[in-house]
Write a protein that holds these residues in place. Sequence first.
Motif, PDB file in Angstrom:
ATOM      1  N   GLU A   1       0.813  -1.219   0.000  1.00  0.00           N
ATOM      2  CA  GLU A   1       0.000   0.000   0.000  1.00  0.00           C
ATOM      3  C   GLU A   1       0.848   1.270   0.000  1.00  0.00           C
ATOM      4  OE1 GLU A   1      -2.548  -0.313   3.368  1.00  0.00           O
ATOM      5  OE2 GLU A   1      -3.824  -1.851   2.464  1.00  0.00           O
ATOM      6  N   LYS A  10       3.069   2.077   2.289  1.00  0.00           N
ATOM      7  CA  LYS A  10       3.340   2.549   3.649  1.00  0.00           C
ATOM      8  C   LYS A  10       4.671   1.985   4.132  1.00  0.00           C
ATOM      9  CE  LYS A  10      -1.578   2.902   4.786  1.00  0.00           C
ATOM     10  NZ  LYS A  10      -2.683   2.458   5.665  1.00  0.00           N
ATOM     11  N   GLU A  29       2.060  10.771   4.709  1.00  0.00           N
ATOM     12  CA  GLU A  29       0.780  11.442   4.618  1.00  0.00           C
ATOM     13  C   GLU A  29      -0.074  11.059   5.830  1.00  0.00           C
ATOM     14  OE1 GLU A  29       0.006  13.648   2.536  1.00  0.00           O
ATOM     15  OE2 GLU A  29       0.850  13.251   0.543  1.00  0.00           O
ATOM     16  N   GLU A  30      -1.275  11.663   5.923  1.00  0.00           N
ATOM     17  CA  GLU A  30      -2.157  11.359   7.039  1.00  0.00           C
ATOM     18  C   GLU A  30      -2.548   9.892   7.074  1.00  0.00           C
ATOM     19  OE1 GLU A  30      -5.537  13.884   7.261  1.00  0.00           O
ATOM     20  OE2 GLU A  30      -4.380  15.723   7.487  1.00  0.00           O
ATOM     21  N   ASP A  31      -2.658   9.246   5.896  1.00  0.00           N
ATOM     22  CA  ASP A  31      -3.039   7.843   5.852  1.00  0.00           C
ATOM     23  C   ASP A  31      -1.857   6.903   6.041  1.00  0.00           C
ATOM     24  OD1 ASP A  31      -1.697   8.145   3.485  1.00  0.00           O
ATOM     25  OD2 ASP A  31      -3.323   7.445   2.189  1.00  0.00           O
ATOM     26  N   GLY A  32      -0.677   7.460   6.318  1.00  0.00           N
ATOM     27  CA  GLY A  32       0.501   6.642   6.558  1.00  0.00           C
ATOM     28  C   GLY A  32       1.333   6.339   5.333  1.00  0.00           C
ATOM     29  N   ALA A  33       0.895   6.753   4.136  1.00  0.00           N
ATOM     30  CA  ALA A  33       1.645   6.486   2.914  1.00  0.00           C
ATOM     31  C   ALA A  33       2.937   7.306   2.893  1.00  0.00           C
ATOM     32  CB  ALA A  33       0.802   6.819   1.687  1.00  0.00           C
TER      33      ALA A  33
END
Length: 548
Positions: free
Chosen positions: A108, A110, A287-291
């Motif tokens: 993903e 991350k 990023e906020e989603d961990g990416a």
Amino acid sequence: MKKTIYVIGHRNPDTDSVASAIAYAALKQQLGFSMTVPAIAGEPNPQTCYILDRLGIPVPIYLADVHPKVCDILDRAPVKVGMTSSAYEAIGLFHRSGVRIVPVIDDEGKPLRTLSLLRLSESYLLSGGEQQREIKTNLPALARTLNGRFAAGGEDDTLLTLKLFIGAMLEESFSERIQAHDPGQLLIMTGNRRTIHQAAIEKGVKLLVITGDHPLDPELLQLARDAGVNVLLIPHDTATAAWLARLSTPVSLLMEQKFSTIGVGEPLSQLRQKLVASGEPAILVVEEDGALVGVATKSSLLAPLPYGLILVDHNELGQAVQGAADVEIVEVIDHHKLGNTHTISPITFVTSPVGSTCTLVAGRYREHGIKPDRKMASLLLAGILSDTVILTSPTTTETDRSAVAWLETLSGLNGIEFGREIFASCSSLKNYGSAEKAVMSDFKFFTHDNLRIGVGQVEVVGFAEFHELKDELLTVLAGIKQAEELFIAGLMVTDIASESTLFLVEGHTRIAHVMEYPQLEPHLYELNKVMSRKKQMVPHLLKIMSKL
């Protein structure tokens, strides 16, 4: 790198501040500085909104702060590696990119861990003895590393711990040497040696690697398939293949166990602190989603910011947009007292005791031999008329009047009539929507002998509305005084018709004894013929503070 340059006025901007920012950005663009952008550091007041709407000019971009953030110095094309990649593939990345640390990411995108060139080097250069023989890998990774193809098997992608033996001796000696080892852990590597091929297959080894692009005898190939022996054919010679095989280890086995992350929108100061406190050579930015977004190192902190500032209508950092002290200031155009800090290199600094910053901006147009278009001329005219209260303020100079005359011809407007229209349309406290917005719409801070004061100013036509809202306004001033730890918090309510001011103040009780203006009631003073905060009110307050 081309920088975006924001032309920006002070916090709680008035019309002069906004108009000068827009008009000066337009001039810079005409001079070839295409990445010059007007901005505001606060909500424009009703008068400014009326003027911009009247002229069809959009409100500039709002910058709540310009504190440098992690995203400002980040390379958003980071070198990265997947979990299943081999050490050999990682070494290629290190060599091509010149980096010393790469993040290991999942499917993903991350980050899971990091892989350092130092750790990778230690894993191979410092190992010895039986460790030299041990290879941790899986069949697909080994095939990629050795650039080979499976003639038999190869479907298993589980992690294996194999012991490497080179078949470079007679079959009898070879069979004797591998006799004591588990066949399921053996990787036999040899060239065009049929007897070794047959012995390995009959032994039932896990993997037979045949070097030099030599094929396996069809009869033995079938035997290998029947015995479940994986057979890999590769182009390398045996010596090269033996060295490369050890580099087929998946990076998942070589990753660092400890790593730190930081959000892409976090302050640059926090990144600096993390790099110093953690002792880690790199911080992963997400990023906020961990990416994963990028990788930040100490050298990242030396990267230039992609934006700078031109300050208009102020030069003191205490009045500037939050974070201005951490950003390069490339120009200043102002008509107030000097209170600026040092700059790293020489800059253009235009200052003069005129009534409006728009007068100075108009002067810059004339210096460059450029005539502002109708909209910009009208906007500059509005800024001068607003800040000089239609040329009646004691700050008004002949330079202001000359600028007004020039702008009248370019805009097609009559200055006096345009000024009256502006004030008639906006000179109501209720236009601000709340007492707090009225006070803060043009509120500035000043320092004297370590004491801070704050003074706001609004223009009205008559004082009737002020008396209705006086108590609310005083409550707001008291709150500002406490929150900002001010010695004095005051509001100038200036009647442009009578050219006088009522000064509402929350401050030290001894002010009444030194104010030198009539006190109408507690907290309220009458200042006849006082219209200028810059030239009359603030100098007077700074003077009386020395008497307290």
